[in-house]
Design a protein around this motif. Structure first.
Motif, PDB file in Angstrom:
ATOM      1  N   SER A 268      12.852 -15.818  15.988  1.00 21.87           N
ATOM      2  CA  SER A 268      14.161 -15.853  15.338  1.00 21.87           C
ATOM      3  C   SER A 268      13.992 -15.924  13.821  1.00 21.87           C
ATOM      4  CB  SER A 268      14.946 -17.064  15.832  1.00 21.87           C
ATOM      5  OG  SER A 268      14.154 -18.218  15.647  1.00 21.87           O
ATOM      6  N   ILE A 269      12.753 -16.154  13.359  1.00 20.47           N
ATOM      7  CA  ILE A 269      12.495 -16.235  11.912  1.00 20.47           C
ATOM      8  C   ILE A 269      12.448 -14.818  11.340  1.00 20.47           C
ATOM      9  CG2 ILE A 269      10.818 -16.968  10.151  1.00 20.47           C
ATOM     10  CD1 ILE A 269       9.866 -19.064  12.332  1.00 20.47           C
ATOM     11  N   ASN A 270      13.067 -14.642  10.188  1.00 17.41           N
ATOM     12  CA  ASN A 270      13.076 -13.324   9.564  1.00 17.41           C
ATOM     13  C   ASN A 270      11.816 -13.149   8.709  1.00 17.41           C
ATOM     14  OD1 ASN A 270      13.971 -10.838   8.727  1.00 17.41           O
ATOM     15  ND2 ASN A 270      15.334 -11.662   7.147  1.00 17.41           N
ATOM     16  N   TRP A 271      10.717 -12.798   9.326  1.00 16.98           N
ATOM     17  CA  TRP A 271       9.436 -12.672   8.623  1.00 16.98           C
ATOM     18  C   TRP A 271       9.477 -11.522   7.637  1.00 16.98           C
ATOM     19  CZ3 TRP A 271       6.632 -16.795   9.137  1.00 16.98           C
ATOM     20  CH2 TRP A 271       6.647 -17.522  10.328  1.00 16.98           C
ATOM     21  N   GLU A 272       8.830 -11.753   6.493  1.00 17.13           N
ATOM     22  CA  GLU A 272       8.811 -10.728   5.456  1.00 17.13           C
ATOM     23  C   GLU A 272       7.353 -10.520   5.051  1.00 17.13           C
ATOM     24  OE1 GLU A 272      12.240 -10.651   2.261  1.00 17.13           O
ATOM     25  OE2 GLU A 272      10.560 -11.867   1.601  1.00 17.13           O
ATOM     26  N   PHE A 273       6.903  -9.295   5.067  1.00 17.05           N
ATOM     27  CA  PHE A 273       5.508  -9.027   4.711  1.00 17.05           C
ATOM     28  C   PHE A 273       5.411  -8.591   3.257  1.00 17.05           C
ATOM     29  CE2 PHE A 273       5.445  -9.166   9.195  1.00 17.05           C
ATOM     30  CZ  PHE A 273       4.187  -9.623   9.514  1.00 17.05           C
ATOM     31  N   ILE A 274       4.529  -9.238   2.520  1.00 18.34           N
ATOM     32  CA  ILE A 274       4.356  -8.872   1.112  1.00 18.34           C
ATOM     33  C   ILE A 274       2.879  -8.576   0.850  1.00 18.34           C
ATOM     34  CG2 ILE A 274       6.342 -10.267   0.372  1.00 18.34           C
ATOM     35  CD1 ILE A 274       4.276 -12.268  -0.846  1.00 18.34           C
ATOM     36  N   LEU A 275       2.598  -7.970  -0.286  1.00 18.24           N
ATOM     37  CA  LEU A 275       1.211  -7.691  -0.671  1.00 18.24           C
ATOM     38  C   LEU A 275       0.642  -8.893  -1.418  1.00 18.24           C
ATOM     39  CD1 LEU A 275       1.803  -4.093  -2.031  1.00 18.24           C
ATOM     40  CD2 LEU A 275       0.390  -4.662  -0.034  1.00 18.24           C
ATOM     41  N   VAL A 276      -0.677  -9.031  -1.398  1.00 17.86           N
ATOM     42  CA  VAL A 276      -1.301 -10.131  -2.151  1.00 17.86           C
ATOM     43  C   VAL A 276      -0.904 -10.048  -3.627  1.00 17.86           C
ATOM     44  CG1 VAL A 276      -3.509 -11.089  -2.929  1.00 17.86           C
ATOM     45  CG2 VAL A 276      -3.249 -10.352  -0.559  1.00 17.86           C
ATOM     46  N   GLN A 277      -0.865  -8.823  -4.157  1.00 16.54           N
ATOM     47  CA  GLN A 277      -0.534  -8.696  -5.581  1.00 16.54           C
ATOM     48  C   GLN A 277       0.914  -9.076  -5.901  1.00 16.54           C
ATOM     49  OE1 GLN A 277      -1.254  -4.678  -6.863  1.00 16.54           O
ATOM     50  NE2 GLN A 277       0.708  -3.968  -6.129  1.00 16.54           N
ATOM     51  N   ASP A 278       1.730  -9.229  -4.870  1.00 17.70           N
ATOM     52  CA  ASP A 278       3.119  -9.651  -5.091  1.00 17.70           C
ATOM     53  C   ASP A 278       3.303 -11.164  -5.000  1.00 17.70           C
ATOM     54  OD1 ASP A 278       4.007  -7.098  -5.539  1.00 17.70           O
ATOM     55  OD2 ASP A 278       4.354  -6.710  -3.412  1.00 17.70           O
ATOM     56  N   ILE A 279       2.232 -11.886  -4.667  1.00 17.51           N
ATOM     57  CA  ILE A 279       2.321 -13.349  -4.659  1.00 17.51           C
ATOM     58  C   ILE A 279       2.509 -13.787  -6.121  1.00 17.51           C
ATOM     59  CG2 ILE A 279       1.060 -15.506  -4.193  1.00 17.51           C
ATOM     60  CD1 ILE A 279      -0.396 -14.002  -1.932  1.00 17.51           C
ATOM     61  N   PRO A 280       3.567 -14.545  -6.402  1.00 16.20           N
ATOM     62  CA  PRO A 280       3.875 -14.889  -7.791  1.00 16.20           C
ATOM     63  C   PRO A 280       2.689 -15.457  -8.583  1.00 16.20           C
ATOM     64  CG  PRO A 280       5.692 -15.483  -6.413  1.00 16.20           C
ATOM     65  CD  PRO A 280       4.604 -15.034  -5.484  1.00 16.20           C
ATOM     66  N   ALA A 281       1.880 -16.304  -7.955  1.00 16.05           N
ATOM     67  CA  ALA A 281       0.748 -16.884  -8.692  1.00 16.05           C
ATOM     68  C   ALA A 281      -0.244 -15.798  -9.114  1.00 16.05           C
ATOM     69  CB  ALA A 281       0.046 -17.926  -7.838  1.00 16.05           C
ATOM     70  N   VAL A 282      -0.443 -14.802  -8.275  1.00 14.96           N
ATOM     71  CA  VAL A 282      -1.372 -13.717  -8.607  1.00 14.96           C
ATOM     72  C   VAL A 282      -0.816 -12.934  -9.795  1.00 14.96           C
ATOM     73  CG1 VAL A 282      -2.379 -11.555  -7.751  1.00 14.96           C
ATOM     74  CG2 VAL A 282      -2.287 -13.557  -6.253  1.00 14.96           C
ATOM     75  N   GLN A 283       0.481 -12.699  -9.784  1.00 17.37           N
ATOM     76  CA  GLN A 283       1.096 -11.982 -10.908  1.00 17.37           C
ATOM     77  C   GLN A 283       1.030 -12.808 -12.185  1.00 17.37           C
ATOM     78  OE1 GLN A 283       5.017 -10.838  -9.597  1.00 17.37           O
ATOM     79  NE2 GLN A 283       4.168  -9.082  -8.514  1.00 17.37           N
ATOM     80  N   PHE A 284       1.230 -14.097 -12.034  1.00 15.78           N
ATOM     81  CA  PHE A 284       1.186 -14.988 -13.189  1.00 15.78           C
ATOM     82  C   PHE A 284      -0.217 -14.978 -13.808  1.00 15.78           C
ATOM     83  CE2 PHE A 284       0.050 -19.391 -14.507  1.00 15.78           C
ATOM     84  CZ  PHE A 284       0.769 -19.411 -15.693  1.00 15.78           C
ATOM     85  N   TYR A 285      -1.225 -15.095 -12.970  1.00 14.39           N
ATOM     86  CA  TYR A 285      -2.595 -15.106 -13.484  1.00 14.39           C
ATOM     87  C   TYR A 285      -2.943 -13.793 -14.150  1.00 14.39           C
ATOM     88  CZ  TYR A 285      -3.396 -19.374 -10.836  1.00 14.39           C
ATOM     89  OH  TYR A 285      -3.340 -20.637 -10.351  1.00 14.39           O
ATOM     90  N   ASN A 286      -2.433 -12.717 -13.586  1.00 13.04           N
ATOM     91  CA  ASN A 286      -2.724 -11.407 -14.149  1.00 13.04           C
ATOM     92  C   ASN A 286      -2.181 -11.274 -15.560  1.00 13.04           C
ATOM     93  OD1 ASN A 286      -3.818  -8.737 -13.728  1.00 13.04           O
ATOM     94  ND2 ASN A 286      -1.701  -8.021 -13.797  1.00 13.04           N
ATOM     95  N   THR A 287      -1.011 -11.869 -15.814  1.00  9.73           N
ATOM     96  CA  THR A 287      -0.426 -11.739 -17.132  1.00  9.73           C
ATOM     97  C   THR A 287      -1.108 -12.644 -18.161  1.00  9.73           C
ATOM     98  OG1 THR A 287       1.204 -13.411 -16.613  1.00  9.73           O
ATOM     99  CG2 THR A 287       1.859 -11.123 -16.253  1.00  9.73           C
ATOM    100  N   GLU A 288      -1.957 -13.566 -17.673  1.00 10.70           N
ATOM    101  CA  GLU A 288      -2.634 -14.485 -18.592  1.00 10.70           C
ATOM    102  C   GLU A 288      -3.853 -13.861 -19.239  1.00 10.70           C
ATOM    103  OE1 GLU A 288      -1.906 -17.879 -19.584  1.00 10.70           O
ATOM    104  OE2 GLU A 288      -0.032 -16.942 -18.982  1.00 10.70           O
ATOM    105  N   LEU A 289      -4.193 -12.620 -18.908  1.00 13.67           N
ATOM    106  CA  LEU A 289      -5.399 -11.976 -19.454  1.00 13.67           C
ATOM    107  C   LEU A 289      -5.382 -11.886 -20.976  1.00 13.67           C
ATOM    108  CD1 LEU A 289      -5.932  -9.027 -16.978  1.00 13.67           C
ATOM    109  CD2 LEU A 289      -7.607 -10.779 -17.529  1.00 13.67           C
TER     110      LEU A 289
END
Ligand SMILES: [Zn+2]
Length: 289
Positions: A268-289
């Motif tokens: 009954s849970i509405n599961w949502e599949f995302i990419l690793v690169q869409d995990i906010p922390a990964v995006q945040f770290y990427n912008t810290e370069l």
């Protein structure tokens, strides 16, 4: 007229599966950003999720979100995985083990297929055995660079270069070496996982599982799946998303994946599949370069 529109809306709602693939990402709160920037050596050395650690935070992932990852390939078993992902319209991240010594025409064809189906290709290093233990500075750079040479053609302009170390082996020295390398420091890593590390629990009630271990212990794909499934549910109850580790090279993995997705789609849970690169922390770290 209104009746027709209403009927159309009802029909559309019925069509909507409980499984969906999300390309929109979440954002991090300021508190999370501060938390993630503490004690990290940019861009490497980001322990935002450690193996089998229930307390790990997946950097802004919502509890109904799942990121699927497949390591060590590609090989002929990868094709079956691609077929299942296509069936469920899910995009995943493939951490490939490719280097000068094993990059055959067959591997290139498989890589082309992964990429053309819209999945993301990431770096797992050219020498799995060596990288899972202690390696010299020059070997570490060489093995990551070999894979980087191959996959950089497959990583698009807006994609994030991702690295996962074999076996999850990691230390700050390794981070320092990679951060000092002008080419490799564009990667975000190491990418850990919180589902699929090891078999946990009794064979009648697994609370986590690992495809490679299920295969060597001759567990059925169905039994193995309950471990993965139970861990995902536990993460959900703990208000965490799931970063799932599987290996496309093993025979068991396709049936395991198939029954896991079948099970999740009946929830009954509405599961949502995302990419690793869409995990906010990964995006945040990427912008810290
Ligand atoms: Zn591996």
């Amino acid at each position: 007229m209104l009746k027709v529109i209403l009927q159309l809306l009802i029909a559309l709602t019925a069509l909507k599966s409980t499984i969906s693939f999300a390309q929109q990402s979440n954002t991090l709160t300021i508190e999370e950003k501060i938390e993630f920037s503490k004690n990290t050596q940019f861009p490497f050395d980001r322990y935002f999720c450690a193996n089998n650690n229930d307390n790990c935070t997946l950097g802004g992932m919502k509890k109904n979100q799942i990121a699927l990852t497949f390591d060590d390939g590609p090989n002929s078993n990868t094709l079956q995985i691609l077929k299942i992902l296509k069936q469920y319209r899910i995009k995943a991240t493939f951490f490939v083990t490719l280097g000068k010594r094993n990059y055959t025409r067959e591997k290139q064809d498989l890589l082309n297929q992964i990429y053309s189906l819209g999945h993301k290709v990431a770096n797992h290093g050219a020498n799995h055995g060596a990288l899972a233990g202690s390696v010299s500075e020059s070997s570490l750079i060489q093995y990551l660079s070999e894979t980087d040479n191959i996959i950089s053609n497959y990583v698009e302009r807006n994609d994030i270069f991702l690295y996962r170390n074999p076996g999850g082996y990691w230390n700050s020295n390794r981070a320092n070496i990679l951060n000092s390398n002008n080419n490799l420091r564009r990667y975000v890593g190491p990418i850990f996982w919180n589902v699929g590390g090891f078999i946990v629990g009794s064979s009648t009630h697994l609370t986590d599982a690992a495809d490679w271990q299920c295969q060597s212990r001759k567990l059925s794909a169905q039994d193995c799946m309950t471990g993965y499934y139970n861990k995902i549910i536990r993460n959900y109850k703990n208000n965490q998303g799931s970063l799932v580790l599987m290996h496309d090279v093993h025979k068991i993995t396709a049936s395991l994946l198939s029954s896991l997705l079948e099970n999740l789609s009946q929830d009954s849970i509405n599961w949502e599949f995302i990419l690793v690169q869409d995990i906010p922390a990964v995006q945040f770290y990427n912008t810290e370069l």
